[in-house]
Design a protein around this motif. Structure first.
Motif, PDB file in Angstrom:
ATOM      1  N   THR A   2      -9.672  -6.132   0.848  1.00 29.47           N
ATOM      2  CA  THR A   2     -10.283  -7.453   0.803  1.00 29.47           C
ATOM      3  C   THR A   2     -11.558  -7.447  -0.033  1.00 29.47           C
ATOM      4  O   THR A   2     -12.203  -6.425  -0.181  1.00 29.47           O
ATOM      5  N   PRO A   3     -11.960  -8.595  -0.541  1.00 28.66           N
ATOM      6  CA  PRO A   3     -13.169  -8.643  -1.376  1.00 28.66           C
ATOM      7  C   PRO A   3     -14.474  -8.672  -0.585  1.00 28.66           C
ATOM      8  O   PRO A   3     -15.542  -8.582  -1.168  1.00 28.66           O
ATOM      9  N   TYR A   4     -14.419  -8.801   0.726  1.00 33.95           N
ATOM     10  CA  TYR A   4     -15.634  -8.886   1.534  1.00 33.95           C
ATOM     11  C   TYR A   4     -15.934  -7.522   2.150  1.00 33.95           C
ATOM     12  O   TYR A   4     -15.354  -7.150   3.174  1.00 33.95           O
ATOM     13  N   VAL A   5     -16.831  -6.784   1.513  1.00 33.71           N
ATOM     14  CA  VAL A   5     -17.098  -5.392   1.908  1.00 33.71           C
ATOM     15  C   VAL A   5     -18.593  -5.159   2.027  1.00 33.71           C
ATOM     16  O   VAL A   5     -19.379  -5.646   1.213  1.00 33.71           O
ATOM     17  N   LEU A   6     -18.959  -4.376   3.043  1.00 34.32           N
ATOM     18  CA  LEU A   6     -20.345  -3.943   3.151  1.00 34.32           C
ATOM     19  C   LEU A   6     -20.382  -2.463   3.514  1.00 34.32           C
ATOM     20  O   LEU A   6     -19.423  -1.913   4.031  1.00 34.32           O
ATOM     21  N   THR A   7     -21.521  -1.832   3.200  1.00 32.59           N
ATOM     22  CA  THR A   7     -21.730  -0.417   3.487  1.00 32.59           C
ATOM     23  C   THR A   7     -22.811  -0.278   4.538  1.00 32.59           C
ATOM     24  O   THR A   7     -23.823  -0.972   4.502  1.00 32.59           O
ATOM     25  N   VAL A   8     -22.574   0.625   5.471  1.00 32.08           N
ATOM     26  CA  VAL A   8     -23.549   0.979   6.493  1.00 32.08           C
ATOM     27  C   VAL A   8     -23.939   2.427   6.254  1.00 32.08           C
ATOM     28  O   VAL A   8     -23.077   3.309   6.231  1.00 32.08           O
ATOM     29  N   ASP A   9     -25.226   2.659   6.052  1.00 30.46           N
ATOM     30  CA  ASP A   9     -25.708   4.021   5.846  1.00 30.46           C
ATOM     31  C   ASP A   9     -26.544   4.414   7.056  1.00 30.46           C
ATOM     32  O   ASP A   9     -27.663   3.947   7.228  1.00 30.46           O
ATOM     33  N   ALA A  10     -25.965   5.250   7.914  1.00 31.18           N
ATOM     34  CA  ALA A  10     -26.648   5.698   9.125  1.00 31.18           C
ATOM     35  C   ALA A  10     -27.165   7.123   8.960  1.00 31.18           C
ATOM     36  O   ALA A  10     -27.587   7.744   9.933  1.00 31.18           O
ATOM     37  N   SER A  57     -12.841 -12.419   5.468  1.00 31.64           N
ATOM     38  CA  SER A  57     -13.570 -13.674   5.293  1.00 31.64           C
ATOM     39  C   SER A  57     -15.058 -13.422   5.106  1.00 31.64           C
ATOM     40  O   SER A  57     -15.621 -12.489   5.677  1.00 31.64           O
ATOM     41  N   GLY A  58     -15.666 -14.283   4.313  1.00 28.84           N
ATOM     42  CA  GLY A  58     -17.099 -14.193   4.096  1.00 28.84           C
ATOM     43  C   GLY A  58     -17.876 -14.438   5.376  1.00 28.84           C
ATOM     44  O   GLY A  58     -18.922 -13.838   5.613  1.00 28.84           O
ATOM     45  N   GLU A  59     -17.355 -15.291   6.232  1.00 24.08           N
ATOM     46  CA  GLU A  59     -18.007 -15.587   7.507  1.00 24.08           C
ATOM     47  C   GLU A  59     -18.054 -14.345   8.395  1.00 24.08           C
ATOM     48  O   GLU A  59     -19.085 -14.035   9.006  1.00 24.08           O
ATOM     49  N   ALA A  60     -16.940 -13.616   8.475  1.00 21.05           N
ATOM     50  CA  ALA A  60     -16.897 -12.385   9.280  1.00 21.05           C
ATOM     51  C   ALA A  60     -17.850 -11.343   8.706  1.00 21.05           C
ATOM     52  O   ALA A  60     -18.511 -10.611   9.449  1.00 21.05           O
ATOM     53  N   LEU A  61     -17.938 -11.288   7.368  1.00 18.04           N
ATOM     54  CA  LEU A  61     -18.841 -10.333   6.731  1.00 18.04           C
ATOM     55  C   LEU A  61     -20.301 -10.665   7.051  1.00 18.04           C
ATOM     56  O   LEU A  61     -21.082  -9.781   7.397  1.00 18.04           O
ATOM     57  N   LEU A  62     -20.664 -11.947   6.962  1.00 12.69           N
ATOM     58  CA  LEU A  62     -22.033 -12.356   7.269  1.00 12.69           C
ATOM     59  C   LEU A  62     -22.393 -12.057   8.719  1.00 12.69           C
ATOM     60  O   LEU A  62     -23.491 -11.593   9.014  1.00 12.69           O
ATOM     61  N   SER A  63     -21.455 -12.277   9.623  1.00 13.67           N
ATOM     62  CA  SER A  63     -21.688 -11.994  11.034  1.00 13.67           C
ATOM     63  C   SER A  63     -21.893 -10.497  11.262  1.00 13.67           C
ATOM     64  O   SER A  63     -22.820 -10.086  11.959  1.00 13.67           O
ATOM     65  N   ALA A  64     -21.025  -9.692  10.663  1.00 12.02           N
ATOM     66  CA  ALA A  64     -21.146  -8.239  10.802  1.00 12.02           C
ATOM     67  C   ALA A  64     -22.464  -7.755  10.210  1.00 12.02           C
ATOM     68  O   ALA A  64     -23.165  -6.934  10.816  1.00 12.02           O
ATOM     69  N   ARG A  65     -22.798  -8.243   9.042  1.00 11.28           N
ATOM     70  CA  ARG A  65     -24.049  -7.850   8.379  1.00 11.28           C
ATOM     71  C   ARG A  65     -25.257  -8.184   9.260  1.00 11.28           C
ATOM     72  O   ARG A  65     -26.148  -7.361   9.439  1.00 11.28           O
ATOM     73  N   ARG A  66     -25.277  -9.381   9.818  1.00 11.37           N
ATOM     74  CA  ARG A  66     -26.389  -9.802  10.670  1.00 11.37           C
ATOM     75  C   ARG A  66     -26.505  -8.901  11.895  1.00 11.37           C
ATOM     76  O   ARG A  66     -27.582  -8.394  12.209  1.00 11.37           O
ATOM     77  N   GLN A  67     -25.381  -8.651  12.562  1.00 19.54           N
ATOM     78  CA  GLN A  67     -25.396  -7.828  13.769  1.00 19.54           C
ATOM     79  C   GLN A  67     -25.827  -6.387  13.470  1.00 19.54           C
ATOM     80  O   GLN A  67     -26.596  -5.792  14.230  1.00 19.54           O
ATOM     81  N   LEU A  68     -25.335  -5.841  12.379  1.00 22.37           N
ATOM     82  CA  LEU A  68     -25.683  -4.463  12.016  1.00 22.37           C
ATOM     83  C   LEU A  68     -27.151  -4.343  11.624  1.00 22.37           C
ATOM     84  O   LEU A  68     -27.830  -3.387  12.001  1.00 22.37           O
ATOM     85  N   THR A  69     -27.645  -5.315  10.880  1.00 18.34           N
ATOM     86  CA  THR A  69     -29.055  -5.316  10.473  1.00 18.34           C
ATOM     87  C   THR A  69     -29.954  -5.437  11.703  1.00 18.34           C
ATOM     88  O   THR A  69     -30.946  -4.720  11.833  1.00 18.34           O
ATOM     89  N   GLU A  70     -29.586  -6.326  12.615  1.00 18.36           N
ATOM     90  CA  GLU A  70     -30.354  -6.488  13.855  1.00 18.36           C
ATOM     91  C   GLU A  70     -30.354  -5.213  14.692  1.00 18.36           C
ATOM     92  O   GLU A  70     -31.311  -4.944  15.418  1.00 18.36           O
ATOM     93  N   ALA A  71     -29.280  -4.433  14.596  1.00 22.68           N
ATOM     94  CA  ALA A  71     -29.190  -3.173  15.335  1.00 22.68           C
ATOM     95  C   ALA A  71     -29.953  -2.045  14.637  1.00 22.68           C
ATOM     96  O   ALA A  71     -30.010  -0.922  15.144  1.00 22.68           O
ATOM     97  N   GLY A  72     -30.524  -2.337  13.456  1.00 20.30           N
ATOM     98  CA  GLY A  72     -31.351  -1.352  12.767  1.00 20.30           C
ATOM     99  C   GLY A  72     -30.648  -0.509  11.717  1.00 20.30           C
ATOM    100  O   GLY A  72     -31.219   0.457  11.207  1.00 20.30           O
ATOM    101  N   TYR A  73     -29.432  -0.865  11.362  1.00 15.98           N
ATOM    102  CA  TYR A  73     -28.704  -0.101  10.347  1.00 15.98           C
ATOM    103  C   TYR A  73     -29.077  -0.560   8.941  1.00 15.98           C
ATOM    104  O   TYR A  73     -29.362  -1.737   8.718  1.00 15.98           O
ATOM    105  N   GLU A  74     -29.040   0.380   8.009  1.00 16.53           N
ATOM    106  CA  GLU A  74     -29.226   0.073   6.595  1.00 16.53           C
ATOM    107  C   GLU A  74     -27.891  -0.447   6.073  1.00 16.53           C
ATOM    108  O   GLU A  74     -26.889   0.270   6.081  1.00 16.53           O
ATOM    109  N   VAL A  75     -27.864  -1.697   5.635  1.00 17.57           N
ATOM    110  CA  VAL A  75     -26.625  -2.346   5.212  1.00 17.57           C
ATOM    111  C   VAL A  75     -26.776  -2.833   3.778  1.00 17.57           C
ATOM    112  O   VAL A  75     -27.806  -3.381   3.406  1.00 17.57           O
ATOM    113  N   SER A  76     -25.728  -2.622   2.980  1.00 21.24           N
ATOM    114  CA  SER A  76     -25.734  -3.115   1.601  1.00 21.24           C
ATOM    115  C   SER A  76     -24.368  -3.706   1.272  1.00 21.24           C
ATOM    116  O   SER A  76     -23.381  -3.448   1.955  1.00 21.24           O
ATOM    117  N   GLU A  77     -24.327  -4.504   0.202  1.00 26.56           N
ATOM    118  CA  GLU A  77     -23.081  -5.141  -0.229  1.00 26.56           C
ATOM    119  C   GLU A  77     -22.164  -4.130  -0.916  1.00 26.56           C
ATOM    120  O   GLU A  77     -22.624  -3.205  -1.578  1.00 26.56           O
TER     121      GLU A  77
END
Length: 170
Positions: A2-10, A57-77
């Motif tokens: 899918t085109p909606y991808v994010l990276t989590v660097d823990a 979906s872009g909506e699911a990506l935005l939700s995941a990004r918000r939750q991960l960022t709030e949890a303190g993870y380094e997130v990038s597109e």
């Protein structure tokens, strides 16, 4: 993929730890059906294992990004690379015990099975002893599982579930 991808660097150092974190994050995020979660070996001045999540979906990506960022993870597109090792993918939960190559392909997002040491694909009827650990990799836009010959004419995924750490007896 899918085109909606994010990276989590823990800052993780090993694949097993990355697998567990990826599964825990995905469960907590309640990702939609059809999502993918991969590990990526990052080879720079700070070698580590990064995680990627791909959703439809872009909506699911935005939700995941918000939750991960709030949890303190380094997130990038985007993903760190195009050859992620898939831990979460459609059908992964159905690849337990022993399945035929045909079942493996029909039950999951895996597009192809390759046997190490040969250029020929395995027969559709060949049994694959999954050891409940099937980690295909993205290659040229396809999810491909590398397997190896095993006892009794069966195959097993090349990656073992509990590898012995290097120099474990030292």
């Amino acid at each position: 993929m899918t085109p909606y991808v994010l990276t989590v660097d823990a800052g993780l150092k090993d694949l097993r730890e990355a697998d567990h974190l990826l599964q825990a994050l995905a469960a907590g995020l309640d990702l939609p059906e059809g999502s993918f979660g991969c590990t990526h070996l990052v080879r720079d001045e700070r070698p580590r294992v990064a995680l990627s999540l791909a959703v439809e979906s872009g909506e699911a990506l935005l939700s995941a990004r918000r939750q991960l960022t709030e949890a303190g993870y380094e997130v990038s597109e985007g993903a760190p690379d195009e050859v992620g090792r898939a831990v979460l993918y459609p059908g992964a939960a159905h690849l337990t015990g022993t399945v035929s190559v045909a079942e493996l392909l029909s039950r999951s997002a895996i597009a192809r099975v390759t046997v190490l040491g040969t250029t020929q694909p395995p027969s559709a009827q060949t049994a694959v002893v999954t050891r409940d650990h099937v980690r295909p990799q993205w290659l040229d836009g396809e999810l491909v599982l590398a397997v190896q010959p095993a006892a009794g004419g069966t195959l097993t995924p090349f990656e073992v579930p509990d590898p012995t750490p290097c120099c474990a007896d030292h």
